[in-house]
Design a protein around this motif. Structure first.
Motif, PDB file in Angstrom:
ATOM      1  N   GLU A 108       0.829  -1.208   0.000  1.00 51.93           N
ATOM      2  CA  GLU A 108       0.000   0.000   0.000  1.00 51.93           C
ATOM      3  C   GLU A 108       0.863   1.259   0.000  1.00 51.93           C
ATOM      4  OE1 GLU A 108      -3.554   2.056   2.635  1.00 51.93           O
ATOM      5  OE2 GLU A 108      -3.088  -0.062   2.931  1.00 51.93           O
ATOM      6  N   VAL A 109       1.932   1.243   0.800  1.00 58.84           N
ATOM      7  CA  VAL A 109       2.841   2.398   0.848  1.00 58.84           C
ATOM      8  C   VAL A 109       3.496   2.591  -0.511  1.00 58.84           C
ATOM      9  CG1 VAL A 109       4.938   3.346   1.900  1.00 58.84           C
ATOM     10  CG2 VAL A 109       3.269   2.127   3.319  1.00 58.84           C
ATOM     11  N   PHE A 110       3.969   1.500  -1.117  1.00 61.38           N
ATOM     12  CA  PHE A 110       4.650   1.617  -2.405  1.00 61.38           C
ATOM     13  C   PHE A 110       3.713   2.132  -3.491  1.00 61.38           C
ATOM     14  CE2 PHE A 110       6.433   0.027  -6.421  1.00 61.38           C
ATOM     15  CZ  PHE A 110       7.653   0.678  -6.372  1.00 61.38           C
ATOM     16  N   LYS A 111       2.452   1.710  -3.474  1.00 62.08           N
ATOM     17  CA  LYS A 111       1.492   2.212  -4.467  1.00 62.08           C
ATOM     18  C   LYS A 111       1.390   3.730  -4.412  1.00 62.08           C
ATOM     19  CE  LYS A 111      -1.605  -1.679  -4.428  1.00 62.08           C
ATOM     20  NZ  LYS A 111      -2.954  -2.121  -4.135  1.00 62.08           N
ATOM     21  N   ILE A 113       3.746   5.847  -3.586  1.00 64.12           N
ATOM     22  CA  ILE A 113       4.974   6.528  -4.017  1.00 64.12           C
ATOM     23  C   ILE A 113       5.532   5.972  -5.321  1.00 64.12           C
ATOM     24  CG2 ILE A 113       5.653   7.264  -1.702  1.00 64.12           C
ATOM     25  CD1 ILE A 113       7.475   4.825  -1.543  1.00 64.12           C
ATOM     26  N   GLN A 114       4.902   4.951  -5.862  1.00 67.73           N
ATOM     27  CA  GLN A 114       5.421   4.259  -7.047  1.00 67.73           C
ATOM     28  C   GLN A 114       5.644   5.201  -8.218  1.00 67.73           C
ATOM     29  OE1 GLN A 114       3.063   0.915  -8.276  1.00 67.73           O
ATOM     30  NE2 GLN A 114       4.541   0.276  -9.809  1.00 67.73           N
ATOM     31  N   THR A 115       4.695   6.066  -8.503  1.00 69.93           N
ATOM     32  CA  THR A 115       4.825   6.988  -9.634  1.00 69.93           C
ATOM     33  C   THR A 115       6.054   7.872  -9.485  1.00 69.93           C
ATOM     34  OG1 THR A 115       2.437   6.988  -9.953  1.00 69.93           O
ATOM     35  CG2 THR A 115       3.648   8.786 -10.966  1.00 69.93           C
ATOM     36  N   ASN A 116       6.326   8.343  -8.267  1.00 69.93           N
ATOM     37  CA  ASN A 116       7.507   9.187  -8.038  1.00 69.93           C
ATOM     38  C   ASN A 116       8.797   8.420  -8.306  1.00 69.93           C
ATOM     39  OD1 ASN A 116       5.852  11.327  -7.215  1.00 69.93           O
ATOM     40  ND2 ASN A 116       5.901  10.664  -5.094  1.00 69.93           N
ATOM     41  N   TYR A 117       8.861   7.169  -7.841  1.00 63.80           N
ATOM     42  CA  TYR A 117      10.049   6.354  -8.085  1.00 63.80           C
ATOM     43  C   TYR A 117      10.219   6.074  -9.569  1.00 63.80           C
ATOM     44  CZ  TYR A 117      10.808   5.339  -3.124  1.00 63.80           C
ATOM     45  OH  TYR A 117      11.090   5.431  -1.791  1.00 63.80           O
ATOM     46  N   GLU A 118       9.126   5.733 -10.237  1.00 66.11           N
ATOM     47  CA  GLU A 118       9.207   5.439 -11.668  1.00 66.11           C
ATOM     48  C   GLU A 118       9.657   6.668 -12.453  1.00 66.11           C
ATOM     49  OE1 GLU A 118       5.975   1.800 -11.920  1.00 66.11           O
ATOM     50  OE2 GLU A 118       5.301   3.823 -12.399  1.00 66.11           O
ATOM     51  N   GLU A 119       9.164   7.841 -12.092  1.00 62.34           N
ATOM     52  CA  GLU A 119       9.592   9.064 -12.778  1.00 62.34           C
ATOM     53  C   GLU A 119      11.080   9.329 -12.551  1.00 62.34           C
ATOM     54  OE1 GLU A 119       6.952  12.209 -11.524  1.00 62.34           O
ATOM     55  OE2 GLU A 119       5.260  11.339 -12.631  1.00 62.34           O
ATOM     56  N   ALA A 120      11.552   9.117 -11.317  1.00 57.82           N
ATOM     57  CA  ALA A 120      12.978   9.349 -11.022  1.00 57.82           C
ATOM     58  C   ALA A 120      13.859   8.371 -11.791  1.00 57.82           C
ATOM     59  CB  ALA A 120      13.228   9.212  -9.528  1.00 57.82           C
ATOM     60  N   PHE A 121      13.513   7.081 -11.781  1.00 58.61           N
ATOM     61  CA  PHE A 121      14.300   6.091 -12.514  1.00 58.61           C
ATOM     62  C   PHE A 121      14.185   6.303 -14.022  1.00 58.61           C
ATOM     63  CE2 PHE A 121      14.068   3.706  -8.491  1.00 58.61           C
ATOM     64  CZ  PHE A 121      15.408   3.399  -8.346  1.00 58.61           C
ATOM     65  N   ASN A 122      13.035   6.778 -14.473  1.00 55.61           N
ATOM     66  CA  ASN A 122      12.838   7.063 -15.893  1.00 55.61           C
ATOM     67  C   ASN A 122      13.786   8.172 -16.357  1.00 55.61           C
ATOM     68  OD1 ASN A 122      11.506   6.733 -18.417  1.00 55.61           O
ATOM     69  ND2 ASN A 122      10.289   8.548 -17.983  1.00 55.61           N
ATOM     70  N   GLN A 123      13.988   9.173 -15.525  1.00 57.52           N
ATOM     71  CA  GLN A 123      14.925  10.248 -15.886  1.00 57.52           C
ATOM     72  C   GLN A 123      16.340   9.720 -16.002  1.00 57.52           C
ATOM     73  OE1 GLN A 123      14.484  13.485 -13.115  1.00 57.52           O
ATOM     74  NE2 GLN A 123      12.391  13.921 -13.760  1.00 57.52           N
ATOM     75  N   ILE A 124      16.692   8.767 -15.176  1.00 62.72           N
ATOM     76  CA  ILE A 124      18.020   8.160 -15.260  1.00 62.72           C
ATOM     77  C   ILE A 124      18.140   7.333 -16.519  1.00 62.72           C
ATOM     78  CG2 ILE A 124      19.584   6.493 -14.180  1.00 62.72           C
ATOM     79  CD1 ILE A 124      18.287   7.396 -11.459  1.00 62.72           C
TER      80      ILE A 124
END
Length: 126
Positions: A108-111, A113-124
Motif C-alpha cells: 500500500e505504501v509503495f502504491k 509513491i510508485q509513480t515518483n520512483y518510476e519518474e525518477a528512474f525514468n529520468q536516469i
C-alpha cells in the motif's frame, strides 16, 4: 525494437535496488502522523519491469539518426523494505513502530509513491 513505430522496449529483472537518501517528513503515512528528518534506506527486492523508449528521427550531414524523445518505466518489486532513521526526533520506540507498520504494509505504501520512483528512474534511463 520497432523501427516503424520508433520504439524500443527492454524488460529487466534486478535482485535488489537499494535507495539511500536523506528525508524530511511532516505529514501522514497510512493515516498515521509522522515527522522527522535524517537518513533513510529503501530496498526494493526482486524488481521486474519494463522501460520503453520513444525515438524521434533527425538528420545530420545528410544522414538519418534516432534520439530518445521520451521514455516510460514501470517497477514491480516483490518486496519493499523501509528504514527511516531519526523519526519523531529520535524516539526509537515510535520510529521502530512506524518502520514496522511501513514494512508490514509495504504494498500500500509503495502504491502511493510508485509513480515518483518510476519518474525518477525514468529520468536516469532516458
Amino acid at each position: 525494437l520497432d523501427l516503424e513505430k520508433k520504439t524500443a522496449s527492454l524488460d529487466f529483472d534486478f535482485p535488489e535496488i537499494k535507495i539511500q537518501a536523506e528525508y524530511d517528513v511532516n505529514g501522514k503515512i497510512l493515516l498515521l502522523p509522522v515527522y522527522g528528518k535524517g537518513p533513510a534506506t529503501i530496498n526494493l527486492e526482486h524488481v521486474s519491469g519494463t522501460v520503453t523508449f520513444h525515438f524521434e528521427e533527425y538528420e545530420k550531414k545528410g544522414k538519418k539518426f534516432l534520439k530518445v524523445a521520451a521514455s516510460e518505466l514501470t517497477l514491480n518489486p516483490k518486496l519493499v523494505r523501509f528504514n527511516f532513521e531519526n523519526l519523531f526526533d529520535g524516539d526509537k520506540a515510535l520510529g521502530d513502530n512506524i518502520n514496522k507498520v511501513l514494512n508490514e504494509n509495504w504494498e500500500e505504501v509503495f502504491k502511493d509513491i510508485q509513480t515518483n520512483y518510476e519518474e525518477a528512474f525514468n529520468q536516469i534511463a532516458a
